[in-house]
Enzyme design. Sequence first.
Site, PDB file in Angstrom:
ATOM      1  N   SER A 118       0.832  -1.196   0.000  1.00  0.00           N
ATOM      2  CA  SER A 118       0.000   0.000   0.000  1.00  0.00           C
ATOM      3  C   SER A 118       0.874   1.257   0.000  1.00  0.00           C
ATOM      4  O   SER A 118       1.788   1.395   0.810  1.00  0.00           O
ATOM      5  CB  SER A 118      -0.880  -0.027   1.246  1.00  0.00           C
ATOM      6  OG  SER A 118      -1.675   1.101   1.256  1.00  0.00           O
ATOM      7  N   GLY A 119       0.567   2.163  -0.927  1.00  0.00           N
ATOM      8  CA  GLY A 119       1.311   3.418  -1.014  1.00  0.00           C
ATOM      9  C   GLY A 119       2.548   3.333  -1.889  1.00  0.00           C
ATOM     10  O   GLY A 119       3.301   4.298  -2.014  1.00  0.00           O
ATOM     11  N   THR A 123      -1.543   2.407  -8.137  1.00  0.00           N
ATOM     12  CA  THR A 123      -2.651   3.087  -8.806  1.00  0.00           C
ATOM     13  C   THR A 123      -2.134   4.220  -9.684  1.00  0.00           C
ATOM     14  O   THR A 123      -2.618   4.436 -10.787  1.00  0.00           O
ATOM     15  CB  THR A 123      -3.650   3.621  -7.754  1.00  0.00           C
ATOM     16  OG1 THR A 123      -3.938   2.540  -6.879  1.00  0.00           O
ATOM     17  CG2 THR A 123      -4.919   4.107  -8.372  1.00  0.00           C
ATOM     18  N   ASN A 168      -1.602   5.437   3.239  1.00  0.00           N
ATOM     19  CA  ASN A 168      -1.901   6.105   1.980  1.00  0.00           C
ATOM     20  C   ASN A 168      -3.240   6.832   2.123  1.00  0.00           C
ATOM     21  O   ASN A 168      -4.227   6.222   2.511  1.00  0.00           O
ATOM     22  CB  ASN A 168      -1.974   5.022   0.882  1.00  0.00           C
ATOM     23  CG  ASN A 168      -2.180   5.606  -0.502  1.00  0.00           C
ATOM     24  OD1 ASN A 168      -2.339   6.817  -0.661  1.00  0.00           O
ATOM     25  ND2 ASN A 168      -2.179   4.738  -1.501  1.00  0.00           N
ATOM     26  N   SER A 171      -6.005   5.126  -0.471  1.00  0.00           N
ATOM     27  CA  SER A 171      -5.610   3.731  -0.641  1.00  0.00           C
ATOM     28  C   SER A 171      -6.736   2.911  -1.277  1.00  0.00           C
ATOM     29  O   SER A 171      -7.878   2.965  -0.821  1.00  0.00           O
ATOM     30  CB  SER A 171      -5.263   3.168   0.738  1.00  0.00           C
ATOM     31  OG  SER A 171      -4.885   1.829   0.613  1.00  0.00           O
ATOM     32  N   SER A 172      -6.408   2.176  -2.334  1.00  0.00           N
ATOM     33  CA  SER A 172      -7.421   1.303  -2.951  1.00  0.00           C
ATOM     34  C   SER A 172      -7.634   0.128  -2.015  1.00  0.00           C
ATOM     35  O   SER A 172      -6.686  -0.576  -1.678  1.00  0.00           O
ATOM     36  CB  SER A 172      -6.951   0.750  -4.294  1.00  0.00           C
ATOM     37  OG  SER A 172      -6.342   1.736  -5.050  1.00  0.00           O
ATOM     38  N   GLY A 391       0.470  -6.309  -3.053  1.00  0.00           N
ATOM     39  CA  GLY A 391       1.585  -7.251  -2.996  1.00  0.00           C
ATOM     40  C   GLY A 391       1.517  -8.022  -1.683  1.00  0.00           C
ATOM     41  O   GLY A 391       0.550  -7.896  -0.921  1.00  0.00           O
ATOM     42  N   GLU A 393       1.580  -9.042   1.987  1.00  0.00           N
ATOM     43  CA  GLU A 393       1.380  -8.218   3.179  1.00  0.00           C
ATOM     44  C   GLU A 393       1.872  -8.973   4.394  1.00  0.00           C
ATOM     45  O   GLU A 393       1.451 -10.113   4.627  1.00  0.00           O
ATOM     46  CB  GLU A 393      -0.103  -7.861   3.340  1.00  0.00           C
ATOM     47  CG  GLU A 393      -0.496  -6.704   2.446  1.00  0.00           C
ATOM     48  CD  GLU A 393      -1.856  -6.106   2.765  1.00  0.00           C
ATOM     49  OE1 GLU A 393      -2.557  -6.640   3.644  1.00  0.00           O
ATOM     50  OE2 GLU A 393      -2.192  -5.095   2.132  1.00  0.00           O
TER      51      GLU A 393
HETATM   52  N1  LIG Z   1       5.156   8.184  -9.973  1.00  0.00           N
HETATM   53  C1  LIG Z   1       4.786   8.958  -8.965  1.00  0.00           C
HETATM   54  N2  LIG Z   1       5.138  10.249  -8.953  1.00  0.00           N
HETATM   55  C2  LIG Z   1       4.777  11.056  -7.925  1.00  0.00           C
HETATM   56  N3  LIG Z   1       4.074  10.634  -6.849  1.00  0.00           N
HETATM   57  C3  LIG Z   1       3.684   9.356  -6.803  1.00  0.00           C
HETATM   58  C4  LIG Z   1       4.014   8.439  -7.858  1.00  0.00           C
HETATM   59  N4  LIG Z   1       3.514   7.241  -7.535  1.00  0.00           N
HETATM   60  C5  LIG Z   1       2.888   7.403  -6.350  1.00  0.00           C
HETATM   61  N5  LIG Z   1       2.977   8.669  -5.907  1.00  0.00           N
HETATM   62  C6  LIG Z   1       2.425   9.223  -4.653  1.00  0.00           C
HETATM   63  O1  LIG Z   1       2.171   8.165  -3.748  1.00  0.00           O
HETATM   64  C7  LIG Z   1       0.805   8.120  -3.355  1.00  0.00           C
HETATM   65  C8  LIG Z   1       0.352   6.682  -3.223  1.00  0.00           C
HETATM   66  O2  LIG Z   1       0.356   6.070  -4.504  1.00  0.00           O
HETATM   67  P1  LIG Z   1      -0.786   5.032  -4.957  1.00  0.00           P
HETATM   68  O3  LIG Z   1      -2.101   5.459  -4.468  1.00  0.00           O
HETATM   69  O4  LIG Z   1      -0.590   4.801  -6.402  1.00  0.00           O
HETATM   70  O5  LIG Z   1      -0.318   3.757  -4.137  1.00  0.00           O
HETATM   71  P2  LIG Z   1      -0.907   2.279  -4.226  1.00  0.00           P
HETATM   72  O6  LIG Z   1       0.252   1.362  -4.363  1.00  0.00           O
HETATM   73  O7  LIG Z   1      -1.953   2.209  -5.273  1.00  0.00           O
HETATM   74  O8  LIG Z   1      -1.508   2.139  -2.792  1.00  0.00           O
HETATM   75  P3  LIG Z   1      -2.791   1.308  -2.301  1.00  0.00           P
HETATM   76  O9  LIG Z   1      -2.451  -0.136  -2.412  1.00  0.00           O
HETATM   77  O10 LIG Z   1      -2.938   1.756  -0.888  1.00  0.00           O
HETATM   78  O11 LIG Z   1      -3.926   1.745  -3.162  1.00  0.00           O
HETATM   79  C9  LIG Z   1       0.067   8.881  -4.448  1.00  0.00           C
HETATM   80  O12 LIG Z   1      -1.097   9.460  -3.954  1.00  0.00           O
HETATM   81  C10 LIG Z   1       1.088   9.919  -4.865  1.00  0.00           C
HETATM   82  O13 LIG Z   1       1.067  11.016  -3.972  1.00  0.00           O
END
Ligand SMILES: Nc1ncnc2c1ncn2[C@@H]1O[C@H](COP(=O)(O)OP(=O)(O)OP(=O)(O)O)[C@@H](O)[C@H]1O
Length: 928
Positions: A118-119, A123, A168, A171-172, A391, A393
């Site tokens: 997560s984070g 996404t 996050n 977070s999805s 991934g 956990e």
């Molecule tokens: N390539 C990037 N460039 C800039 N900031 C990023 C990038 N990727 C992620 N972030 C930052 O990190 C935060 C978390 O990313 P994201 O929501 O894609 O995580 P995730 O892996 O989908 O998490 P979850 O599993 O909790 O949904 C985003 O809101 C953004 O602020």
Amino acid sequence: MQTGANGVRLTMESALTARDRVGVQDFVLLENFTSEAAFIENLRKRFKENLIYTYIGSVLVSVNPYKELEIYSKQNMERYRGVSFYEVSPHLYAIADNSYRSLRTERKDQCILISGESGAGKTEATKKILQYYAVTCPASQQVETVKDRLLQSNPVLEAFGNAKTLRNDNSSRFGKYMDVQFDYRGAPVGGHILNYLLEKSRVVHQNHGERNFHIFYQLLEGGEEDLLRRLGLEKSPQQYHYLVKGHCARVSSINDKNDWKVVRRALSIITFRVNDLLSIVASVLHLGNVQFAADEQGNAQVTTENQIKYLARLLAVEGSVLRDALIHKKIIAKGEELISPLNLEQAAYARDALAKAIYGRTFSWLVNKVNKSLFPGWRSTTVLGLLDIYGFEVFQHNSFEQFCINYCNEKLQQLFIELTLKSEQEEYESEGIAWEPVQYFNNKIICDLVEEKFKGIISILDEECLRPGDATDTTFLEKLEETVKNHPHFLTHKLADQKTRKSLGREEFRLLHYAGEVTYSVAGFLDKNNDLLFRNLKEVSMGRGCLQYSAEQGVSTQFKNSLSKLMEILMSKEPSYIRCIKPNDAKQADRFDEVLIRHQVKYLGLMENLRVRRAGFAYRRKYEVFLQRYKSLCPETWPTWDGRPHDGVAVLVKHLGYKQEEYKMGRTKIFIRFPKTLFATEDALEVRKQSLGESQAFCVKSVLQCRSSLSVMFSVFLVAIAIQSWWRGTLGRRKAAKRKWAVQTIRRFIKGFIYRNHPRCPENEYFLDYIRFSFLMNLKRNLPKNVLDKSWPTPPPSLSEVGTALEQKVIASEIFKGKKDNYPQSVPRLFINTRLGEQGYAVPVIKYDRKGYKARSRQLLLTQNAVIIAEDSKIKQRIDYANLTGEQSQTWGSAHCIVTSVIKNKQLVFVLDKNEIITESVCQFKIS
Ligand SMILES: Nc1ncnc2c1ncn2[C@@H]1O[C@H](COP(=O)(O)OP(=O)(O)OP(=O)(O)O)[C@@H](O)[C@H]1O
């Protein structure tokens, strides 16, 4: 593509020279590839330079920068478009483009698997890939609509499926697989989403510092007064038990009011039943506020009548029925229905179970609606899937959810191993290189432990849930111990040796996953697997059409089945992988927390990925590419090599002293086993470049000096050598280009032949043009002698319409030949409307027969200044411009048609653009 500090393009090989500063672009080039420390050091070096992407072969490792980097511009997208994978530095766009190109050229479905904790940026990566396709793929009206809907579906799914967590803010809380569907031109025309394991427990409970799903706060914060009144809601989240468990209803990084506006608009595009949907959302909040008190017998009674009133209205059910259902349990025993009262604890459990079930079903319903809005109306030819899934956990306390997620990752790893090894093996085979067995850990044994029929953990769990009698989490653990006690990847307190036992609680079991050990607590396993909703509650809550219940099955079995379907989907596609890493827990830029990263490297299985990828050869390149880069290192290949590239490379590596065990020569590629061999070659190239630079400078200098001091003859000699060398180079390049062209032409021809009976598309246009050209040349030699001569050569099937058009062309020549200055220029032109270019307008031209009946109408494409002349005055008057509007109608006011006299029982209309025929293949009809 990233550029170096001086703006120079960083290709894979040229970046090797900067490896001390920025590390290697591909982990397969790490000399010490089994060392986790070396792996992390390489990540760190690159992260420090804002190089967040690194490959492991074709797997992309991405580290979340937590700051905006200027690497996602349209300009950058263009740079990655159509460029070979290794010619540019690692990027999401390279993966996206590579998959898209394989989809187009090989017509094989693709998928991109994005994982990470997560984070970590999954996404964001998914969104960036979708943006890449939105910008770089061919567009059309329909594509715009799909793009719009895809973009609209995102805020809706995020509102219902995302929440603020400690890790996050957005977070999805569900796994997502999305298919993007492409048409034959490669334009995205539709999409389809599958969702996995929505974290429903969040609806009724949130940890400290976390929130419920965004939609609740958005509705309260942004919803208009009227709407809230209708739903019986108050503006403050503090009023709702389900929204205050985490004590952080408001978050500075989230603007619920603005988000509501976006979501509200998007919702109305996706479904007409927004009111029903919001009623259900509101009903969850009301349910959370339903309270109970115990009567004298200890049975639960509802104390909040107001909530029941709202719930009855919102869920379209009888209030008294709902009340009864919340405090009673209906069981069917021996074919008889038994109703028994619930105590306080059971009633609260039933209420929460209902809230979770309602929300879960609503989410599935919504995904369904999104899918309907993205359905293109037909089965598209090719699809590209994007899997955004959690991934591995591993927490302090791991429960049923982690068990499911980690099982999913085991399955994905199995797929990875199978497909990577398979593609390696296929490449070796096609290159004629003997396969060398790869040492790797096959995690099938762990997948079996979890999913095997009757003996697997999921089967045992289901059995325990269904069996009559007092089944508990503890009896489940005992059953596990009994059935899988000898499994090498399973351990419990009882089964462990003295030493390990200390680290295991009595309510826990440990699985030795491929990525490491995880200890799970069995507490809640049975309840969560049952996802129990008492029968009477289920019946009650089916009032609104949005709520549909699926067949009864344990949650883990449902998950197992949907995973197995997912694996089937993924197996049928060519995969690419993106592994996302979170650099620190504080969501801060430029902070590289080594402990946290080591943990993720381990649980993402990156070292294992690398081992599999490095099992054979670290580096492989087409002979042409390799020779082109390193030819200056050998006198026989420099400046050009006239023979086959394969032989050139053989001469080159012999000259460089490559040892037998260091490389292998395939059919089209050289395979180099160790990175150090490549580094040495690259270093030699650097030295050579310098000396070449010096000698060029020397050459120029000597020519200049020669002018003044040596004889003219000598300088001419030097220049002649330079010219000769340049000429040889040019010849070589031309030859290579010609060969490449020949290969491409043959390929296009073969592909065109295969697709010859399809509508015109990129695959067959070359072939069809060729056929048309041949047919016309044949026709030129065998033209009919006069217009009554019917002996036209039969056109090939793909040109059946051309026959008629050609007849018209010949007839046109009767009319215009010698009468129009530019007639000769118009003859070789095609008969189709495309000549009009994009400026053309569609104009309805309606024809009447002699008696004044509408005979035929047809769309003509005309340029703005086209003139339509009707020679036959009767018909001229009848040309109907009624449908023309605005600007066009004024333009067309002066337009004319030529309607010629009867030739061969047909009439023709020729549309003129000033003096030029712009189309003549239209509007023929029979005169009655
Ligand atoms: N390539 C990037 N460039 C800039 N900031 C990023 C990038 N990727 C992620 N972030 C930052 O990190 C935060 C978390 O990313 P994201 O929501 O894609 O995580 P995730 O892996 O989908 O998490 P979850 O599993 O909790 O949904 C985003 O809101 C953004 O602020």
